[in-house]
Design a protein around this motif. Structure first.
Motif, mmCIF file in Angstrom:
data_model
loop_
_atom_site.group_PDB
_atom_site.id
_atom_site.type_symbol
_atom_site.label_atom_id
_atom_site.label_comp_id
_atom_site.label_asym_id
_atom_site.label_seq_id
_atom_site.Cartn_x
_atom_site.Cartn_y
_atom_site.Cartn_z
ATOM 1 N N TYR A 59 -15.120 -1.400 -1.054
ATOM 2 C CA TYR A 59 -14.587 -2.293 -1.909
ATOM 3 C C TYR A 59 -13.042 -2.812 -1.532
ATOM 4 C CZ TYR A 59 -18.088 -0.956 -5.094
ATOM 5 O OH TYR A 59 -19.317 -0.375 -5.669
ATOM 6 N N PRO A 61 -10.993 -4.911 1.465
ATOM 7 C CA PRO A 61 -11.314 -5.733 2.641
ATOM 8 C C PRO A 61 -10.444 -5.345 4.145
ATOM 9 C CG PRO A 61 -9.933 -6.634 1.254
ATOM 10 C CD PRO A 61 -10.448 -5.472 0.638
ATOM 11 N N ARG A 65 -7.155 -10.464 3.857
ATOM 12 C CA ARG A 65 -7.239 -10.279 2.346
ATOM 13 C C ARG A 65 -6.750 -8.733 1.842
ATOM 14 N NH1 ARG A 65 -13.021 -10.628 1.021
ATOM 15 N NH2 ARG A 65 -13.071 -9.847 3.142
ATOM 16 N N ASN A 66 -6.572 -7.775 2.860
ATOM 17 C CA ASN A 66 -5.986 -6.797 2.622
ATOM 18 C C ASN A 66 -4.536 -6.689 2.331
ATOM 19 O OD1 ASN A 66 -5.025 -3.924 2.698
ATOM 20 N ND2 ASN A 66 -7.154 -3.511 3.067
ATOM 21 N N LEU A 67 -3.886 -6.007 1.364
ATOM 22 C CA LEU A 67 -2.606 -6.173 1.176
ATOM 23 C C LEU A 67 -1.619 -5.425 2.308
ATOM 24 C CD1 LEU A 67 -2.075 -6.052 -2.561
ATOM 25 C CD2 LEU A 67 -2.358 -7.959 -1.294
ATOM 26 N N LYS A 91 -8.180 5.691 1.599
ATOM 27 C CA LYS A 91 -7.876 5.435 0.058
ATOM 28 C C LYS A 91 -8.275 6.589 -0.693
ATOM 29 C CE LYS A 91 -7.141 2.058 -1.891
ATOM 30 N NZ LYS A 91 -5.776 1.408 -1.873
ATOM 31 N N VAL A 95 -9.620 1.777 -7.026
ATOM 32 C CA VAL A 95 -9.408 0.515 -6.631
ATOM 33 C C VAL A 95 -9.696 -0.212 -7.744
ATOM 34 C CG1 VAL A 95 -10.366 -1.536 -5.319
ATOM 35 C CG2 VAL A 95 -10.064 0.855 -3.962
ATOM 36 N N ALA A 96 -8.962 -1.400 -7.871
ATOM 37 C CA ALA A 96 -8.707 -2.071 -8.981
ATOM 38 C C ALA A 96 -8.735 -1.308 -10.512
ATOM 39 C CB ALA A 96 -10.081 -3.087 -9.083
ATOM 40 N N ALA A 97 -7.763 -0.625 -10.360
ATOM 41 C CA ALA A 97 -7.801 0.426 -11.437
ATOM 42 C C ALA A 97 -6.523 0.429 -12.486
ATOM 43 C CB ALA A 97 -7.701 1.676 -10.864
ATOM 44 N N GLY A 98 -5.456 -0.491 -11.844
ATOM 45 C CA GLY A 98 -4.258 -0.571 -12.761
ATOM 46 C C GLY A 98 -2.985 0.488 -12.170
ATOM 47 N N LEU A 99 -3.420 0.815 -10.891
ATOM 48 C CA LEU A 99 -2.340 1.749 -10.453
ATOM 49 C C LEU A 99 -1.772 1.191 -9.151
ATOM 50 C CD1 LEU A 99 -4.753 5.011 -10.496
ATOM 51 C CD2 LEU A 99 -3.036 4.495 -11.970
ATOM 52 N N ALA A 100 -1.807 0.122 -8.795
ATOM 53 C CA ALA A 100 -1.058 -0.571 -7.652
ATOM 54 C C ALA A 100 -1.294 0.088 -6.562
ATOM 55 C CB ALA A 100 0.328 -0.664 -8.065
ATOM 56 N N GLY A 102 -3.390 -1.182 -3.976
ATOM 57 C CA GLY A 102 -3.006 -2.042 -2.794
ATOM 58 C C GLY A 102 -1.491 -2.481 -2.515
ATOM 59 N N ASP A 105 -0.213 0.275 -0.683
ATOM 60 C CA ASP A 105 -0.241 0.369 0.780
ATOM 61 C C ASP A 105 0.400 -0.851 1.297
ATOM 62 O OD1 ASP A 105 -2.296 2.260 0.108
ATOM 63 O OD2 ASP A 105 -3.986 0.528 -0.220
ATOM 64 N N ASP A 136 4.427 -6.195 -7.303
ATOM 65 C CA ASP A 136 4.459 -4.997 -7.635
ATOM 66 C C ASP A 136 5.014 -4.486 -6.432
ATOM 67 O OD1 ASP A 136 3.754 -4.878 -10.267
ATOM 68 O OD2 ASP A 136 1.673 -4.126 -9.926
ATOM 69 N N THR A 177 -6.841 -8.263 -12.625
ATOM 70 C CA THR A 177 -5.694 -8.065 -13.169
ATOM 71 C C THR A 177 -5.702 -9.733 -13.826
ATOM 72 O OG1 THR A 177 -4.619 -6.579 -11.741
ATOM 73 C CG2 THR A 177 -3.155 -8.081 -12.769
HETATM 74 P P1 ATP Z 1 -2.458 -3.798 -9.879
HETATM 75 O O1 ATP Z 1 -1.997 -2.444 -10.814
HETATM 76 O O2 ATP Z 1 -1.169 -3.986 -8.914
HETATM 77 O O3 ATP Z 1 -3.113 -5.025 -10.544
HETATM 78 P P2 ATP Z 1 -4.849 -2.607 -9.255
HETATM 79 O O4 ATP Z 1 -4.687 -1.027 -9.087
HETATM 80 O O5 ATP Z 1 -5.696 -3.096 -10.419
HETATM 81 O O6 ATP Z 1 -3.579 -3.289 -8.797
HETATM 82 P P3 ATP Z 1 -5.699 -2.788 -6.558
HETATM 83 O O7 ATP Z 1 -6.608 -1.368 -6.014
HETATM 84 O O8 ATP Z 1 -4.589 -2.862 -6.019
HETATM 85 O O9 ATP Z 1 -5.894 -3.004 -7.847
HETATM 86 O O10 ATP Z 1 -6.748 -3.935 -5.583
HETATM 87 C C1 ATP Z 1 -7.244 -4.877 -6.417
HETATM 88 C C2 ATP Z 1 -8.170 -5.851 -5.499
HETATM 89 O O11 ATP Z 1 -7.354 -6.181 -4.306
HETATM 90 C C3 ATP Z 1 -9.445 -4.965 -4.924
HETATM 91 O O12 ATP Z 1 -10.621 -5.393 -5.456
HETATM 92 C C4 ATP Z 1 -9.406 -5.114 -3.310
HETATM 93 O O13 ATP Z 1 -10.502 -5.990 -3.181
HETATM 94 C C5 ATP Z 1 -8.296 -6.045 -3.091
HETATM 95 N N1 ATP Z 1 -7.284 -5.204 -2.015
HETATM 96 C C6 ATP Z 1 -6.768 -5.800 -1.105
HETATM 97 N N2 ATP Z 1 -6.075 -4.684 -0.304
HETATM 98 C C7 ATP Z 1 -6.227 -3.600 -0.818
HETATM 99 C C8 ATP Z 1 -5.945 -2.188 -0.570
HETATM 100 N N3 ATP Z 1 -5.002 -2.165 0.334
HETATM 101 N N4 ATP Z 1 -6.235 -1.306 -1.378
HETATM 102 C C9 ATP Z 1 -7.144 -1.711 -2.475
HETATM 103 N N5 ATP Z 1 -7.422 -2.828 -2.695
HETATM 104 C C10 ATP Z 1 -7.063 -3.834 -1.953
#
Ligand code: ATP
Length: 286
Positions: A59, A61, A65-67, A91, A95-100, A102, A105, A136, A177
């Motif tokens: 999940y 990229p 698109r990867n931060l 990782k 991912v996409a969990a609210g834990l920042a 990306g 990274d 963030d 988010t």
């Molecule tokens: P936040 O708490 O800042 O809202 P999050 O923890 O909810 O972030 P992330 O895990 O940072 O969400 O990633 C959200 C989306 O960003 C993912 O669906 C993924 O496709 C994309 N993404 C881009 N770069 C990364 C990365 N390095 N790691 C994880 N996801 C990434």
């Protein structure tokens, strides 16, 4: 030459949204703190100038698109760096969990490339560049505990909260988010008391911190995903002193001062949740 950097996750102890801005972003008022659940990045110098991303995660990229890639590209452009980098990303943060994950990274990439490319920038300068990558990212560049305002990029240091155990549980759903902020109704949602949380942290008052936990985004995510409320209820019934959803969710965290209670929570949650972690707060800044 290769440099290894750690990218720790963050949780929000309190998160309020105070308004919508003309640029489409929201104004926030929140307290973030760092926990020791971390991604690991290996940055290897490429003489050719290319940025290469290797995340090996279904999940995440592997392109611009990867931060982490984005952070490298912004830094390279700003300082006209000739060298490139291969970013290997392991990782561990959901991912996409609210834990920042990306954002962290991206921040770790900025700190690592500052060394690898010998740029000699301060953390404050790296944080300012990070704001171009994501709201963030500046906090993740600095680490520790801070009050964040504006889009989240304006920071004021806070002392670390008193040491405690943090149990994180992520139900197997991803939350966008942007969707959560989009559905937020600022008129009806209950705003948490941010100054009260700040006082509790400054006073090293663990009970006050637990009582002050609050996140306005729960008003959107909880009705959307009932399993998030179920996890909160379960954690409270296991004796967690404080329980809250982090960021836009769906990860929920429990705070406890007692190691045996943290392990009881872990064992209980494993019954109905695949991703459960017992971690500590990271007090120090980077
Ligand atoms: P936040 O708490 O800042 O809202 P999050 O923890 O909810 O972030 P992330 O895990 O940072 O969400 O990633 C959200 C989306 O960003 C993912 O669906 C993924 O496709 C994309 N993404 C881009 N770069 C990364 C990365 N390095 N790691 C994880 N996801 C990434």
């Amino acid at each position: 030459m290769t440099i290894t950097v750690k990218a720790p996750a963050k949780i929000n102890l309190v998160l309020d949204v105070t308004g919508k801005r003309p640029d489409g972003y929201h104004d926030v008022h929140m307290v973030m703190t760092t926990v020791d659940l971390s991604d690991r990045l290996e940055l290897s110098l490429l003489e050719g100038g290319e940025i290469r991303m290797n995340a090996q995660h279904a999940y995440v990229p592997n392109d611009e698109r990867n931060l982490a890639y984005k952070a490298a590209a912004v830094l390279k452009e700003r300082f006209q760096v000739k060298e490139g980098v291969e970013i290997f990303l392991e990782k561990h943060i959901p991912v996409a969990a609210g834990l920042a994950g990306g954002s962290s990274d991206a921040a770790a990439t900025l700190r690592g490339l500052n060394e690898l490319w010998k740029l000699g920038l301060s953390l404050e300068e790296l944080a300012e560049i990070g704001a171009e990558v994501g709201s963030d990212v500046p906090f993740c560049v600095m680490g520790g505990t801070a009050i964040a305002t504006s889009r989240g990029e304006v920071l004021e240091d806070l002392p670390a909260p008193p040491p405690c155990w943090v149990v994180l549980a992520k139900p197997s759903i991803g939350v966008s988010t942007a969707d959560v902020y989009g559905a937020l109704d600022l008129k009806t949602a209950q705003h948490p008391d941010v100054p009260k949380m700040i006082e509790a942290i400054k006073g090293q008052d663990f009970k006050g911190i637990c009582e002050g936990l609050g996140n306005i985004l729960e008003s959107v995510t909880l009705p959307m995903h009932p399993e998030v409320q179920q996890i909160k209820d379960f954690m409270a019934s296991c004796g967690a002193e404080g329980v809250l959803m982090s960021g836009s969710g769906p990860t929920v965290f429990a705070l406890t001062e007692h190691e045996n209670r943290a392990h009881r929570l872990y064992n209980g949650l494993r019954g109905f949740c695949n991703e459960v972690y017992v971690v500590r707060l990271i007090g120090e800044k980077h």
